[in-house]
Design a protein around this motif. Structure first.
Motif, PDB file in Angstrom:
ATOM      1  N   VAL A  31      37.735  61.769 122.954  1.00 11.44           N
ATOM      2  CA  VAL A  31      36.412  61.180 122.706  1.00 11.44           C
ATOM      3  C   VAL A  31      35.985  61.462 121.267  1.00 11.44           C
ATOM      4  CG1 VAL A  31      33.965  61.242 123.334  1.00 11.44           C
ATOM      5  CG2 VAL A  31      35.723  61.294 125.126  1.00 11.44           C
ATOM      6  N   LEU A  32      36.250  62.685 120.800  1.00 10.78           N
ATOM      7  CA  LEU A  32      35.921  63.017 119.412  1.00 10.78           C
ATOM      8  C   LEU A  32      36.744  62.189 118.433  1.00 10.78           C
ATOM      9  CD1 LEU A  32      35.513  66.905 119.369  1.00 10.78           C
ATOM     10  CD2 LEU A  32      33.739  65.150 119.423  1.00 10.78           C
ATOM     11  N   VAL A  33      38.006  61.961 118.756  1.00 11.52           N
ATOM     12  CA  VAL A  33      38.849  61.149 117.881  1.00 11.52           C
ATOM     13  C   VAL A  33      38.283  59.741 117.743  1.00 11.52           C
ATOM     14  CG1 VAL A  33      41.112  60.025 117.682  1.00 11.52           C
ATOM     15  CG2 VAL A  33      40.970  62.445 118.266  1.00 11.52           C
ATOM     16  N   VAL A  34      38.016  59.111 118.877  1.00 11.48           N
ATOM     17  CA  VAL A  34      37.507  57.742 118.856  1.00 11.48           C
ATOM     18  C   VAL A  34      36.138  57.684 118.173  1.00 11.48           C
ATOM     19  CG1 VAL A  34      36.798  55.783 120.289  1.00 11.48           C
ATOM     20  CG2 VAL A  34      38.822  57.126 120.912  1.00 11.48           C
ATOM     21  N   ALA A  35      35.261  58.643 118.496  1.00  8.36           N
ATOM     22  CA  ALA A  35      33.936  58.669 117.865  1.00  8.36           C
ATOM     23  C   ALA A  35      34.044  58.916 116.370  1.00  8.36           C
ATOM     24  CB  ALA A  35      33.066  59.740 118.521  1.00  8.36           C
ATOM     25  N   GLY A  36      34.936  59.829 115.982  1.00  9.51           N
ATOM     26  CA  GLY A  36      35.111  60.104 114.559  1.00  9.51           C
ATOM     27  C   GLY A  36      35.589  58.891 113.792  1.00  9.51           C
ATOM     28  N   HIS A  37      36.538  58.153 114.368  1.00 13.44           N
ATOM     29  CA  HIS A  37      37.010  56.935 113.723  1.00 13.44           C
ATOM     30  C   HIS A  37      35.915  55.861 113.676  1.00 13.44           C
ATOM     31  CE1 HIS A  37      41.537  57.857 114.609  1.00 13.44           C
ATOM     32  NE2 HIS A  37      41.054  58.549 113.591  1.00 13.44           N
ATOM     33  N   ALA A  38      35.156  55.752 114.776  1.00 11.12           N
ATOM     34  CA  ALA A  38      34.121  54.720 114.852  1.00 11.12           C
ATOM     35  C   ALA A  38      33.016  54.968 113.829  1.00 11.12           C
ATOM     36  CB  ALA A  38      33.537  54.666 116.267  1.00 11.12           C
ATOM     37  N   VAL A  39      32.472  56.187 113.804  1.00 11.26           N
ATOM     38  CA  VAL A  39      31.382  56.462 112.860  1.00 11.26           C
ATOM     39  C   VAL A  39      31.907  56.556 111.431  1.00 11.26           C
ATOM     40  CG1 VAL A  39      30.037  57.639 114.632  1.00 11.26           C
ATOM     41  CG2 VAL A  39      31.492  58.980 113.105  1.00 11.26           C
ATOM     42  N   GLY A  40      33.231  56.732 111.299  1.00  6.94           N
ATOM     43  CA  GLY A  40      33.807  56.738 109.953  1.00  6.94           C
ATOM     44  C   GLY A  40      33.578  55.430 109.222  1.00  6.94           C
ATOM     45  N   MET A  41      33.439  54.348 109.977  1.00 11.03           N
ATOM     46  CA  MET A  41      33.161  53.050 109.352  1.00 11.03           C
ATOM     47  C   MET A  41      31.743  52.982 108.800  1.00 11.03           C
ATOM     48  SD  MET A  41      35.082  50.324 111.898  1.00 11.03           S
ATOM     49  CE  MET A  41      34.088  50.733 113.334  1.00 11.03           C
ATOM     50  N   LEU A  42      30.889  53.947 109.188  1.00  9.66           N
ATOM     51  CA  LEU A  42      29.484  53.933 108.773  1.00  9.66           C
ATOM     52  C   LEU A  42      29.176  55.017 107.748  1.00  9.66           C
ATOM     53  CD1 LEU A  42      27.948  53.644 112.379  1.00  9.66           C
ATOM     54  CD2 LEU A  42      28.770  51.796 110.905  1.00  9.66           C
ATOM     55  N   ARG A  43      30.198  55.727 107.277  1.00  8.84           N
ATOM     56  CA  ARG A  43      29.982  56.868 106.385  1.00  8.84           C
ATOM     57  C   ARG A  43      29.169  56.498 105.145  1.00  8.84           C
ATOM     58  NH1 ARG A  43      33.281  61.403 106.352  1.00  8.84           N
ATOM     59  NH2 ARG A  43      33.395  61.330 104.077  1.00  8.84           N
ATOM     60  N   GLY A  44      29.356  55.298 104.626  1.00 11.87           N
ATOM     61  CA  GLY A  44      28.667  54.905 103.397  1.00 11.87           C
ATOM     62  C   GLY A  44      27.226  54.501 103.589  1.00 11.87           C
ATOM     63  N   SER A  45      26.801  54.314 104.850  1.00 14.22           N
ATOM     64  CA  SER A  45      25.444  53.823 105.080  1.00 14.22           C
ATOM     65  C   SER A  45      24.588  54.739 105.937  1.00 14.22           C
ATOM     66  CB  SER A  45      25.502  52.438 105.750  1.00 14.22           C
ATOM     67  OG  SER A  45      26.168  52.514 107.003  1.00 14.22           O
ATOM     68  N   SER A  46      25.186  55.791 106.509  1.00 15.22           N
ATOM     69  CA  SER A  46      24.437  56.661 107.410  1.00 15.22           C
ATOM     70  C   SER A  46      24.759  58.121 107.127  1.00 15.22           C
ATOM     71  CB  SER A  46      24.775  56.318 108.875  1.00 15.22           C
ATOM     72  OG  SER A  46      24.314  57.317 109.754  1.00 15.22           O
ATOM     73  N   GLY A  47      23.711  58.899 106.871  1.00 16.56           N
ATOM     74  CA  GLY A  47      23.912  60.326 106.655  1.00 16.56           C
ATOM     75  C   GLY A  47      24.420  61.016 107.908  1.00 16.56           C
ATOM     76  N   LEU A  48      23.944  60.583 109.087  1.00 18.26           N
ATOM     77  CA  LEU A  48      24.408  61.166 110.342  1.00 18.26           C
ATOM     78  C   LEU A  48      25.893  60.873 110.541  1.00 18.26           C
ATOM     79  CD1 LEU A  48      23.926  62.570 113.044  1.00 18.26           C
ATOM     80  CD2 LEU A  48      23.213  60.347 113.991  1.00 18.26           C
ATOM     81  N   ALA A  49      26.301  59.646 110.251  1.00 17.79           N
ATOM     82  CA  ALA A  49      27.721  59.286 110.393  1.00 17.79           C
ATOM     83  C   ALA A  49      28.586  60.127 109.469  1.00 17.79           C
ATOM     84  CB  ALA A  49      27.916  57.800 110.104  1.00 17.79           C
ATOM     85  N   LEU A  50      28.105  60.369 108.267  1.00 21.30           N
ATOM     86  CA  LEU A  50      28.856  61.179 107.309  1.00 21.30           C
ATOM     87  C   LEU A  50      29.064  62.593 107.840  1.00 21.30           C
ATOM     88  CD1 LEU A  50      30.057  61.395 104.398  1.00 21.30           C
ATOM     89  CD2 LEU A  50      27.797  62.219 103.685  1.00 21.30           C
ATOM     90  N   VAL A  51      27.991  63.199 108.360  1.00 17.44           N
ATOM     91  CA  VAL A  51      28.079  64.570 108.858  1.00 17.44           C
ATOM     92  C   VAL A  51      28.966  64.643 110.099  1.00 17.44           C
ATOM     93  CG1 VAL A  51      26.769  66.435 109.932  1.00 17.44           C
ATOM     94  CG2 VAL A  51      25.883  65.309 107.884  1.00 17.44           C
ATOM     95  N   VAL A  52      28.780  63.719 111.041  1.00 17.36           N
ATOM     96  CA  VAL A  52      29.577  63.724 112.272  1.00 17.36           C
ATOM     97  C   VAL A  52      31.054  63.539 111.944  1.00 17.36           C
ATOM     98  CG1 VAL A  52      30.075  62.455 114.399  1.00 17.36           C
ATOM     99  CG2 VAL A  52      27.705  62.938 113.755  1.00 17.36           C
ATOM    100  N   SER A  53      31.342  62.596 111.068  1.00 18.06           N
ATOM    101  CA  SER A  53      32.734  62.334 110.695  1.00 18.06           C
ATOM    102  C   SER A  53      33.362  63.556 110.040  1.00 18.06           C
ATOM    103  CB  SER A  53      32.798  61.127 109.758  1.00 18.06           C
ATOM    104  OG  SER A  53      34.119  60.882 109.339  1.00 18.06           O
ATOM    105  N   ASN A  54      32.651  64.168 109.108  1.00 16.11           N
ATOM    106  CA  ASN A  54      33.175  65.368 108.442  1.00 16.11           C
ATOM    107  C   ASN A  54      33.410  66.501 109.444  1.00 16.11           C
ATOM    108  OD1 ASN A  54      33.138  64.167 105.926  1.00 16.11           O
ATOM    109  ND2 ASN A  54      31.146  65.016 105.343  1.00 16.11           N
ATOM    110  N   TYR A  55      32.470  66.666 110.351  1.00 13.39           N
ATOM    111  CA  TYR A  55      32.541  67.784 111.294  1.00 13.39           C
ATOM    112  C   TYR A  55      33.746  67.660 112.219  1.00 13.39           C
ATOM    113  CZ  TYR A  55      31.017  71.030 114.978  1.00 13.39           C
ATOM    114  OH  TYR A  55      30.949  72.048 115.889  1.00 13.39           O
ATOM    115  N   VAL A  56      33.910  66.504 112.853  1.00 13.54           N
ATOM    116  CA  VAL A  56      34.995  66.377 113.830  1.00 13.54           C
ATOM    117  C   VAL A  56      36.363  66.407 113.154  1.00 13.54           C
ATOM    118  CG1 VAL A  56      33.556  65.128 115.463  1.00 13.54           C
ATOM    119  CG2 VAL A  56      34.965  63.844 113.859  1.00 13.54           C
TER     120      VAL A  56
END
Length: 353
Positions: A31-56
């Motif tokens: 689940v973390l893998v899929v979520a990390g890849h999914a929010v990775g597409m939003l890294r440039g537009s969302s601070g939350l996506a950036l943090v979640v992606s970096n963390y996982v």
């Protein structure tokens, strides 16, 4: 993302308990893998996506690598082992590489390279897992196998040409975790019965989360990927060595903390626990099936729709829902032809699959 390990019906109860929580850990990690890849597409537009992606990305790959090492702890470099590698890893890799070529062409107007030595997004793990299973048995007979693997991981970074070719960079970078997996996972199985260790795992995960939030855009996740050498990361040999050792240590510590902190009781007595354990035996399905889906989603307006934080939360919820659906038995039956092609060609009676 590891191929399913069949439980030994004659094994002692403790071994069966370990397998139960390991399956649950696999499910949580995918689940973390899929979520990390999914929010990775939003890294440039969302601070939350950036943090979640970096963390996982600090620990979700180490979790799978160590669990894969535990699952392959008895694998041998013989004919049976090679047959499993061929059907469980290499055939699905070729099939999904072809699927990726088609999806990238249709949705991204990207002409296929027709190269199978360099993996399209996300498929590197299949090639790396094949490599670890091949070389793992040779390391079992060595003293100080893990320290030797750490030296190889550090040495790999000195090559200016090492990259995605046959996943060689990642094979060497994550090799220490693969070799450490059998020992560490067995220790974690024992430690999970001690509340102090469980609390310690939560504390380590929380500390990593706080640090990731504080660093924000200054967090450098590149060393945790292990996919390129020091020169490509614009680091000196000394700086790159330091970062690589730090990333290996942090990834291992956070992965262990994640496995300790996971809730659950022995033998998964609840319906939810049993369902999660069952889904954890089929993580290849959400792993492989989410890759072409990401290509489709990335070509739509969904990546720009709505408020950034809400969009990130929706992508995370969607990732969980997708993993549930992809592990559902009817979906597995429909997609087994590409995810588990061996099911279409069962071994002859008396043969070991």
């Amino acid at each position: 993302m590891t191929a399913r390990v069949q439980p030994d019906s004659g094994a002692p109860a403790q071994a069966r308990v370990r397998q139960t929580w390991i399956d649950q850990a696999r499910w949580a990690a995918i689940v973390l893998v899929v979520a990390g890849h999914a929010v990775g597409m939003l890294r440039g537009s969302s601070g939350l996506a950036l943090v979640v992606s970096n963390y996982v990305y600090i620990f979700h790959i180490p979790v799978f690598v160590m669990l894969a090492g535990w699952g392959a702890r008895r694998a041998q470099a013989d004919g049976t082992g090679l047959t499993k590698i061929f059907w469980q890893l290499l055939v699905p890799y070729v099939l999904f590489q072809l699927i990726a070529f088609g999806f990238n062409y249709v949705f991204e107007d990207d002409n296929p390279s027709w190269s199978f030595t360099f993996q399209t997004f996300g498929l590197w793990f299949l090639v790396a897992l094949a490599g670890w299973r091949l070389i793992g048995p040779w390391f079992r007979g060595l003293r100080f196998a893990v320290p030797i693997a750490v030296l190889l991981a550090v040495a790999a970074g000195f090559s200016s040409n090492i990259d995605g070719f046959l996943s060689l960079s990642r094979i060497l970078y994550f090799l220490p975790m693969f070799l450490l997996g059998p020992w560490l996972v067995d220790r974690i199985s024992e430690w999970r019965s001690d509340l102090r260790f469980r609390i310690g795992g939560v504390a380590v995960l929380a500390a990593g989360g706080v640090l990731t939030v504080l660093l924000g855009g200054n967090f450098n996740r590149e060393p945790f990927l292990g996919n390129v050498g020091y020169e490509a990361m614009k680091m000196s040999a000394l700086e790159g060595t330091g970062w690589r050792l730090l990333a290996l240590a942090a990834g291992t510590l956070m992965a262990a903390a994640f496995m300790l902190a996971l809730p659950g009781r022995p033998n998964a007595p609840s319906r939810l626990g049993s369902s999660v354990a069952e889904a954890g035996r089929h993580t290849m399905y959400p792993y492989l099936l989410h890759l072409p889906l990401l290509t489709v989603v990335g070509s739509t307006a969904l990546v720009d729709a709505g408020q950034p934080t809400l969009r990130t939360a929706a992508f995370m919820a969607g990732s969980l829902a997708f993993c549930i659906v992809a592990s559902w038995k009817p979906v597995r039956m429909l997609t087994a032809v590409v995810v588990e092609p061996r099911t279409l060609f069962p071994p002859a009676p008396g043969k070991v699959s």
